[in-house]
Design a protein around this motif. Sequence first.
Motif, mmCIF file in Angstrom:
data_model
loop_
_atom_site.group_PDB
_atom_site.id
_atom_site.type_symbol
_atom_site.label_atom_id
_atom_site.label_comp_id
_atom_site.label_asym_id
_atom_site.label_seq_id
_atom_site.Cartn_x
_atom_site.Cartn_y
_atom_site.Cartn_z
ATOM 1 N N ASP A 247 1.455 -1.334 0.048
ATOM 2 C CA ASP A 247 -0.002 0.195 -0.335
ATOM 3 C C ASP A 247 0.909 1.004 0.280
ATOM 4 O O ASP A 247 1.280 1.304 1.031
ATOM 5 C CB ASP A 247 -0.853 0.184 1.427
ATOM 6 C CG ASP A 247 -1.711 1.096 0.685
ATOM 7 O OD1 ASP A 247 -2.101 1.981 0.067
ATOM 8 O OD2 ASP A 247 -2.962 1.312 2.333
ATOM 9 N N VAL A 248 1.338 1.671 -1.014
ATOM 10 C CA VAL A 248 2.099 3.094 -1.026
ATOM 11 C C VAL A 248 1.486 3.955 -0.882
ATOM 12 O O VAL A 248 0.198 4.770 -1.398
ATOM 13 C CB VAL A 248 2.262 3.324 -2.939
ATOM 14 C CG1 VAL A 248 3.582 4.589 -2.824
ATOM 15 C CG2 VAL A 248 3.012 1.427 -2.858
ATOM 16 N N VAL A 249 1.991 4.766 -0.232
ATOM 17 C CA VAL A 249 1.500 6.365 0.368
ATOM 18 C C VAL A 249 1.389 7.453 -0.846
ATOM 19 O O VAL A 249 2.022 6.874 -1.956
ATOM 20 C CB VAL A 249 1.920 7.278 1.363
ATOM 21 C CG1 VAL A 249 3.527 7.607 0.598
ATOM 22 C CG2 VAL A 249 1.466 8.145 1.630
ATOM 23 N N ALA A 250 0.281 8.154 -0.493
ATOM 24 C CA ALA A 250 -0.003 9.006 -2.228
ATOM 25 C C ALA A 250 0.656 10.761 -1.652
ATOM 26 O O ALA A 250 0.103 10.862 -0.164
ATOM 27 C CB ALA A 250 -1.343 8.772 -2.537
ATOM 28 N N ILE A 251 1.317 11.055 -2.419
ATOM 29 C CA ILE A 251 1.507 12.562 -2.118
ATOM 30 C C ILE A 251 0.944 13.320 -3.599
ATOM 31 O O ILE A 251 1.012 12.940 -4.312
ATOM 32 C CB ILE A 251 3.034 12.569 -1.757
ATOM 33 C CG1 ILE A 251 3.376 11.869 -1.406
ATOM 34 C CG2 ILE A 251 3.131 14.194 -2.630
ATOM 35 C CD1 ILE A 251 3.269 12.321 0.059
ATOM 36 N N ASP A 252 -0.479 14.362 -2.528
ATOM 37 C CA ASP A 252 -0.928 15.565 -4.150
ATOM 38 C C ASP A 252 0.337 16.626 -4.532
ATOM 39 O O ASP A 252 0.479 16.758 -3.589
ATOM 40 C CB ASP A 252 -1.902 15.731 -3.331
ATOM 41 C CG ASP A 252 -2.916 16.562 -4.241
ATOM 42 O OD1 ASP A 252 -2.482 16.824 -5.240
ATOM 43 O OD2 ASP A 252 -4.171 16.453 -4.099
ATOM 44 N N LEU A 253 0.570 16.145 -5.449
ATOM 45 C CA LEU A 253 1.582 17.022 -6.320
ATOM 46 C C LEU A 253 1.169 18.628 -6.462
ATOM 47 O O LEU A 253 1.694 19.701 -5.837
ATOM 48 C CB LEU A 253 2.189 17.289 -7.931
ATOM 49 C CG LEU A 253 3.057 17.860 -8.322
ATOM 50 C CD1 LEU A 253 4.038 17.391 -7.248
ATOM 51 C CD2 LEU A 253 3.360 17.677 -9.536
ATOM 52 N N GLN A 254 -0.032 18.632 -6.358
ATOM 53 C CA GLN A 254 -0.476 19.999 -6.539
ATOM 54 C C GLN A 254 -1.011 21.175 -4.382
ATOM 55 O O GLN A 254 -1.552 21.974 -4.223
ATOM 56 C CB GLN A 254 -2.579 20.341 -6.616
ATOM 57 C CG GLN A 254 -2.572 20.002 -8.286
ATOM 58 C CD GLN A 254 -1.589 20.485 -8.997
ATOM 59 O OE1 GLN A 254 -1.532 21.653 -8.856
ATOM 60 N NE2 GLN A 254 -0.547 20.134 -9.974
ATOM 61 N N ARG A 255 -0.743 19.903 -3.839
ATOM 62 C CA ARG A 255 -1.213 20.336 -2.146
ATOM 63 C C ARG A 255 0.366 19.630 -1.664
ATOM 64 O O ARG A 255 0.339 18.690 -0.652
ATOM 65 C CB ARG A 255 -1.876 19.585 -1.426
ATOM 66 C CG ARG A 255 -2.940 19.906 -2.341
ATOM 67 C CD ARG A 255 -4.989 19.518 -1.405
ATOM 68 N NE ARG A 255 -5.769 20.332 -1.492
ATOM 69 C CZ ARG A 255 -7.145 19.960 -2.175
ATOM 70 N NH1 ARG A 255 -7.631 18.845 -0.665
ATOM 71 N NH2 ARG A 255 -8.678 20.469 -2.537
#
Length: 345
Positions: free
Chosen positions: A53-61
């Motif tokens: 379960d890979v952590v998600a990073i939001d490029l816009q935030r």
Amino acid sequence: MASPEKDQAPVHPPPPPDPELVSYPPFFLQCNAGVGGAPPPPPLPPRAISSFDVVAIDLQRLDAASLGEACREWGLFRLVNHGIPTALKVEIEAEARRLLALPFDAKAARFACPSIAYFWGTPAMNLPLKKLNWVEGLHIPLANLRSDRSAVDFDGFETFRNLVDEYGRHMARIARTLFDAIAVDLNLDRTMLSSYLLEDDGTFRIYRYPKCTNANDYLAMEAHTDSSILSIVNQDEVGGLQIWQNDGWFNIEPISNTLVINLGDLMQAISNDEYMSIEHRVSVNESKARVSLCYFGFPTDSCSISSAKYRKFTYKEFKMQMQEDIKAFGSKVGLKRFKIDAQNA
């Protein structure tokens, strides 16, 4: 008495040959068929346990602290809201599949210029790795692609060049945005940021992992760490990327419209081992070929890297040492060569 015609079994024509096989390196066909003197494959390491379960990073935030936590904990993350048009990915994947479906001899002859080179068996470009990787692809230095105007002998090259150039500019934007946030988290010297990452001169590789009837006997890419600052992977729907975590291999499942970012050796050195260069590999699929779009961001050749755990070295020295190790041992030694307490082999 039955006629001879009735006693005979119906004759069915042989199935048509798979047109995709014409594009495969001959050695892959020999391994698939078990003929032609192909050596038996070495025993494979353990198979993947489950999905990770890979952590998600939001490029816009983008938040430097959350990004830093993912880099420290795992060495990779999934990037969402990255701004790459879906149509661009679809077009470049279609072109990649078309070009790599060309006959093997045509690929080897046509793609041999400063802006694009064909490889198979290893992406190390003519260096003799110990193990055969079930992979082929196109190696494209983005700076060369923009400056080299020499003729390339295949239809549609300008279309392909323009697609790769547009995609590469998105990669440069993403790499710089992420690295600047990483620099905040690590409190890096601001005067060094441009030399730590030369994002416009990154390397773009298109990988095709052919299908393999002996999928349990080979790896598409052997276990390794990248030598980059960071790598940006755009998977298709087939999957196969795996990472080593907690003493086991885990699948990184493809999720539409997301990128997988993993850190390389040079990022680990710059961070003084706060961040980790993630070990990963690619499995082979028995029935489907896999295509992956990969960008690698590197420092300038003269960039000087040093920290409490590593002796001072330049990126050029790192490259030269890596090439010497691959020639001598069939695999890279990597950061161990530059550890302050390391005893060189």
